[in-house]
Scaffold this motif. Structure first.
Motif, PDB file in Angstrom:
ATOM      1  N   LEU A 195       3.265  -5.162 -10.298  1.00  0.00           N
ATOM      2  CA  LEU A 195       2.211  -4.314  -9.715  1.00  0.00           C
ATOM      3  C   LEU A 195       0.840  -4.683 -10.296  1.00  0.00           C
ATOM      4  CD1 LEU A 195       3.980  -0.796  -9.928  1.00  0.00           C
ATOM      5  CD2 LEU A 195       4.173  -2.545  -8.138  1.00  0.00           C
ATOM      6  N   SER A 196       0.832  -5.673 -11.163  1.00  0.00           N
ATOM      7  CA  SER A 196      -0.367  -6.025 -11.921  1.00  0.00           C
ATOM      8  C   SER A 196      -1.571  -6.294 -11.005  1.00  0.00           C
ATOM      9  CB  SER A 196      -0.067  -7.265 -12.768  1.00  0.00           C
ATOM     10  OG  SER A 196      -1.209  -7.627 -13.487  1.00  0.00           O
ATOM     11  N   GLY A 197      -2.674  -5.640 -11.331  1.00  0.00           N
ATOM     12  CA  GLY A 197      -3.932  -5.873 -10.615  1.00  0.00           C
ATOM     13  C   GLY A 197      -4.083  -5.094  -9.323  1.00  0.00           C
ATOM     14  N   MET A 198      -3.052  -4.372  -8.923  1.00  0.00           N
ATOM     15  CA  MET A 198      -3.170  -3.639  -7.643  1.00  0.00           C
ATOM     16  C   MET A 198      -4.016  -2.376  -7.841  1.00  0.00           C
ATOM     17  SD  MET A 198       0.724  -4.021  -6.210  1.00  0.00           S
ATOM     18  CE  MET A 198       0.404  -3.760  -4.474  1.00  0.00           C
ATOM     19  N   ASN A 199      -4.727  -2.001  -6.791  1.00  0.00           N
ATOM     20  CA  ASN A 199      -5.483  -0.738  -6.835  1.00  0.00           C
ATOM     21  C   ASN A 199      -4.550   0.399  -6.445  1.00  0.00           C
ATOM     22  OD1 ASN A 199      -7.925  -1.832  -7.514  1.00  0.00           O
ATOM     23  ND2 ASN A 199      -8.642  -2.011  -5.399  1.00  0.00           N
ATOM     24  N   LYS A 226       0.371   1.589 -17.031  1.00  0.00           N
ATOM     25  CA  LYS A 226       1.226   0.790 -17.927  1.00  0.00           C
ATOM     26  C   LYS A 226       1.665  -0.498 -17.226  1.00  0.00           C
ATOM     27  CE  LYS A 226       5.049   1.808 -21.049  1.00  0.00           C
ATOM     28  NZ  LYS A 226       6.435   2.166 -20.824  1.00  0.00           N
ATOM     29  N   ASP A 227       1.847  -0.424 -15.905  1.00  0.00           N
ATOM     30  CA  ASP A 227       2.226  -1.616 -15.134  1.00  0.00           C
ATOM     31  C   ASP A 227       0.991  -2.397 -14.663  1.00  0.00           C
ATOM     32  OD1 ASP A 227       4.923  -1.130 -15.457  1.00  0.00           O
ATOM     33  OD2 ASP A 227       5.407  -1.520 -13.362  1.00  0.00           O
ATOM     34  N   SER A 228      -0.154  -2.122 -15.291  1.00  0.00           N
ATOM     35  CA  SER A 228      -1.402  -2.883 -15.088  1.00  0.00           C
ATOM     36  C   SER A 228      -2.030  -2.740 -13.708  1.00  0.00           C
ATOM     37  CB  SER A 228      -1.201  -4.370 -15.421  1.00  0.00           C
ATOM     38  OG  SER A 228      -0.853  -4.498 -16.766  1.00  0.00           O
ATOM     39  N   CYS A 229      -1.825  -1.571 -13.066  1.00  0.00           N
ATOM     40  CA  CYS A 229      -2.615  -1.266 -11.872  1.00  0.00           C
ATOM     41  C   CYS A 229      -3.990  -0.763 -12.309  1.00  0.00           C
ATOM     42  CB  CYS A 229      -1.960  -0.138 -11.067  1.00  0.00           C
ATOM     43  SG  CYS A 229      -0.429  -0.607 -10.273  1.00  0.00           S
ATOM     44  N   THR A 230      -4.949  -0.824 -11.392  1.00  0.00           N
ATOM     45  CA  THR A 230      -6.228  -0.140 -11.591  1.00  0.00           C
ATOM     46  C   THR A 230      -6.065   1.227 -10.921  1.00  0.00           C
ATOM     47  OG1 THR A 230      -7.349  -2.248 -11.505  1.00  0.00           O
ATOM     48  CG2 THR A 230      -8.718  -0.272 -11.172  1.00  0.00           C
ATOM     49  N   VAL A 231      -6.098   2.282 -11.741  1.00  0.00           N
ATOM     50  CA  VAL A 231      -5.631   3.578 -11.238  1.00  0.00           C
ATOM     51  C   VAL A 231      -6.771   4.585 -11.100  1.00  0.00           C
ATOM     52  CG1 VAL A 231      -3.997   5.464 -11.619  1.00  0.00           C
ATOM     53  CG2 VAL A 231      -3.460   3.178 -12.474  1.00  0.00           C
ATOM     54  N   THR A 232      -6.791   5.267  -9.984  1.00  0.00           N
ATOM     55  CA  THR A 232      -7.708   6.394  -9.802  1.00  0.00           C
ATOM     56  C   THR A 232      -6.867   7.629  -9.467  1.00  0.00           C
ATOM     57  OG1 THR A 232      -9.257   4.852  -8.780  1.00  0.00           O
ATOM     58  CG2 THR A 232      -9.777   7.192  -8.587  1.00  0.00           C
ATOM     59  N   ILE A 233      -7.198   8.746 -10.117  1.00  0.00           N
ATOM     60  CA  ILE A 233      -6.508   9.999  -9.796  1.00  0.00           C
ATOM     61  C   ILE A 233      -7.463  10.866  -8.972  1.00  0.00           C
ATOM     62  CG2 ILE A 233      -5.355  12.048 -10.694  1.00  0.00           C
ATOM     63  CD1 ILE A 233      -4.842  10.583 -13.278  1.00  0.00           C
ATOM     64  N   ALA A 234      -6.995  11.306  -7.814  1.00  0.00           N
ATOM     65  CA  ALA A 234      -7.803  12.208  -6.979  1.00  0.00           C
ATOM     66  C   ALA A 234      -7.195  13.608  -7.035  1.00  0.00           C
ATOM     67  CB  ALA A 234      -7.803  11.702  -5.537  1.00  0.00           C
ATOM     68  N   HIS A 235      -8.037  14.611  -6.781  1.00  0.00           N
ATOM     69  CA  HIS A 235      -7.574  16.004  -6.837  1.00  0.00           C
ATOM     70  C   HIS A 235      -8.437  16.835  -5.906  1.00  0.00           C
ATOM     71  CE1 HIS A 235     -10.955  16.334  -9.534  1.00  0.00           C
ATOM     72  NE2 HIS A 235     -10.449  15.298 -10.196  1.00  0.00           N
ATOM     73  N   SER A 236      -8.333  18.143  -6.032  1.00  0.00           N
ATOM     74  CA  SER A 236      -8.987  18.999  -5.027  1.00  0.00           C
ATOM     75  C   SER A 236     -10.517  18.942  -5.099  1.00  0.00           C
ATOM     76  CB  SER A 236      -8.520  20.445  -5.178  1.00  0.00           C
ATOM     77  OG  SER A 236      -8.957  20.963  -6.407  1.00  0.00           O
ATOM     78  N   ARG A 237     -11.068  18.456  -6.213  1.00  0.00           N
ATOM     79  CA  ARG A 237     -12.536  18.374  -6.330  1.00  0.00           C
ATOM     80  C   ARG A 237     -13.064  16.971  -6.047  1.00  0.00           C
ATOM     81  NH1 ARG A 237     -13.692  23.053  -9.484  1.00  0.00           N
ATOM     82  NH2 ARG A 237     -11.910  24.396  -9.051  1.00  0.00           N
ATOM     83  N   THR A 238     -12.192  16.042  -5.751  1.00  0.00           N
ATOM     84  CA  THR A 238     -12.619  14.652  -5.517  1.00  0.00           C
ATOM     85  C   THR A 238     -13.508  14.566  -4.284  1.00  0.00           C
ATOM     86  OG1 THR A 238     -10.610  13.817  -6.548  1.00  0.00           O
ATOM     87  CG2 THR A 238     -11.776  12.295  -5.076  1.00  0.00           C
ATOM     88  N   LYS A 239     -14.626  13.870  -4.449  1.00  0.00           N
ATOM     89  CA  LYS A 239     -15.545  13.695  -3.317  1.00  0.00           C
ATOM     90  C   LYS A 239     -15.139  12.463  -2.509  1.00  0.00           C
ATOM     91  CE  LYS A 239     -19.474  16.040  -5.250  1.00  0.00           C
ATOM     92  NZ  LYS A 239     -20.087  15.923  -6.573  1.00  0.00           N
ATOM     93  N   ASN A 240     -15.311  12.561  -1.211  1.00  0.00           N
ATOM     94  CA  ASN A 240     -15.049  11.420  -0.325  1.00  0.00           C
ATOM     95  C   ASN A 240     -13.654  10.829  -0.538  1.00  0.00           C
ATOM     96  OD1 ASN A 240     -15.847   9.893   1.746  1.00  0.00           O
ATOM     97  ND2 ASN A 240     -17.496   8.813   0.678  1.00  0.00           N
ATOM     98  N   MET A 267       2.597   9.811 -13.152  1.00  0.00           N
ATOM     99  CA  MET A 267       2.594   8.695 -12.189  1.00  0.00           C
ATOM    100  C   MET A 267       1.448   7.739 -12.504  1.00  0.00           C
ATOM    101  SD  MET A 267       4.216   7.727  -9.390  1.00  0.00           S
ATOM    102  CE  MET A 267       4.236   6.057  -9.991  1.00  0.00           C
ATOM    103  N   ALA A 268       0.260   8.314 -12.748  1.00  0.00           N
ATOM    104  CA  ALA A 268      -0.909   7.495 -13.057  1.00  0.00           C
ATOM    105  C   ALA A 268      -0.685   6.714 -14.357  1.00  0.00           C
ATOM    106  CB  ALA A 268      -2.150   8.378 -13.168  1.00  0.00           C
ATOM    107  N   ALA A 269      -0.069   7.372 -15.358  1.00  0.00           N
ATOM    108  CA  ALA A 269       0.182   6.689 -16.639  1.00  0.00           C
ATOM    109  C   ALA A 269       1.141   5.518 -16.447  1.00  0.00           C
ATOM    110  CB  ALA A 269       0.752   7.688 -17.658  1.00  0.00           C
TER     111      ALA A 269
END
Ligand code: NDP
Length: 300
Positions: free
Chosen positions: A157-161, A181-195, A175-177
């Motif tokens: 999964l290395s390098g995947m967004n 650990k598997d070298s993804c670039t990770v973003t966590i979104a939630h109820s306050r996330t814009k766009n 899940m994000a952790a």
């Protein structure tokens, strides 16, 4: 429809086969039978179904299952005493307290009373910390199941967004952790996330753990992305008859499967993997407790 369907039911069956094969070896080579203890406080009908399924599948894999059903008014101290007994019982390698617990019981206190080595749900604060720092830990079952499916699909999964929608302690954060650990670039979104829609469109891996029926539609999905739908929501299904309901995920399967490269269905995706990973964690805990080699491919 263009997406490949990731068949969680079939994949869970292969995980259970691996678990069962390892249990056979533990019995024949070491005279050890892994044991899973499940504690259920109260009579929540959904929890009773989960506990029954867990017990059945534990036995089917050749392990011992110990069910402790306590009345809803059991004092917290009694629950903690039971956990203490199970912590000290050498026949028990995994302990799980079915959530939710009644209001008079502090769930964090109960979860943190479970010995980290037997914490097959991976919710103890020590395991949370170990996972957050990229160390060997017991990993929560649902995100572990998602990770296994992703590794099966992609290999590395290395390098995947990766975008994880949802930041709960039981799904989103672990899940994000794991993806990090598997070298993804990770973003966590939630109820306050814009766009959030535009953010999701950047994801090679999109994990939905929101609890909102069919919130994520095809126009949120990057063409070719892998979509993992953790959501389990009941919605009215008048086409099946008056008062009937059906299960849907957090992703609108019909539109998302037109765009994604691969997608998990609901039901039959992440759900079956969750119990399979609980069994996998029990075998892993048993091997670690006895200083034995862990089964390959069943941990993070
Ligand atoms: P929680 O309710 O604990 O968390 C939901 C998350 O979704 C929160 O972080 C919340 O954000 C976020 N959220 C809610 N609304 C929005 C929105 N409109 N936009 C963006 N984010 C939003 O749920 P769980 O993590 O426990 O479960 C999520 C889903 O997964 C549920 O459907 C549940 O049934 C299912 N599930 C399935 C399992 C399985 O085995 N397949 C196992 C566990 C859960 P905020 O933090 O800002 O409030």
């Amino acid at each position: 429809m263009s997406a490949d369907i990731i068949d969680g039911k079939a994949f869970a069956a292969t995980v259970r086969e691996k678990v069962a094969a390892h249990v056979v070896r533990l019995k024949s080579d070491h005279n050890i039978t892994p044991g899973l203890a499940v504690v259920l406080v109260g009579e929540d009908p959904a929890s009773e179904v989960y506990v029954r399924n867990k017990g059945k599948q534990t036995l089917e894999c050749g392990m011992n299952s110990y069910e402790h059903k306590l009345p809803a008014d059991t004092p917290e101290a009694e629950v903690l005493d039971l956990i203490d007994q199970l912590n000290n019982d050498p026949a028990v390698h995994g302990i799980l307290c079915q959530l939710p617990v009644p209001d008079h019981i502090d769930s964090d206190k109960v979860l943190n009373a479970i010995s980290p080595a037997k914490d097959v749900d991976g919710f103890h604060i020590s395991n949370v910390g170990l996972l957050a720092t990229g160390q060997k830990s017991m990993v929560p079952c649902t995100p572990l199941g998602c990770l296994m499916m992703l590794r099966e699909r992609h290999g590395s999964l290395s390098g995947m967004n990766a975008v994880v929608v949802g930041r709960s302690n039981i799904v989103g954060k672990p899940m994000a952790a794991l993806l990090l650990k598997d070298s993804c670039t990770v973003t966590i979104a939630h109820s306050r996330t814009k766009n959030i829609e535009a953010l999701c469109q950047t994801a090679d891996i999109l994990v939905a753990a929101v609890g909102r029926p069919q919130m994520i539609t095809g126009d949120w999905v990057k063409p070719g992305a892998t979509v993992i739908d953790v959501g389990i929501n009941r919605i009215p299904a008048p086409e099946r008859g008056e008062g009937k309901m059906r299960l849907v995920g957090d992703v609108d399967f019909a539109s998302a499967s037109e765009v994604a490269g691969a997608i998990t269905p609901v039901p039959g995706g992440v759900g079956p993997m969750t119990i399979a990973c609980l069994l996998a964690n029990t075998v892993t805990a048993c091997c670690r407790a006895n200083g034995l080699t862990e089964p390959e491919g069943l941990t993070a």
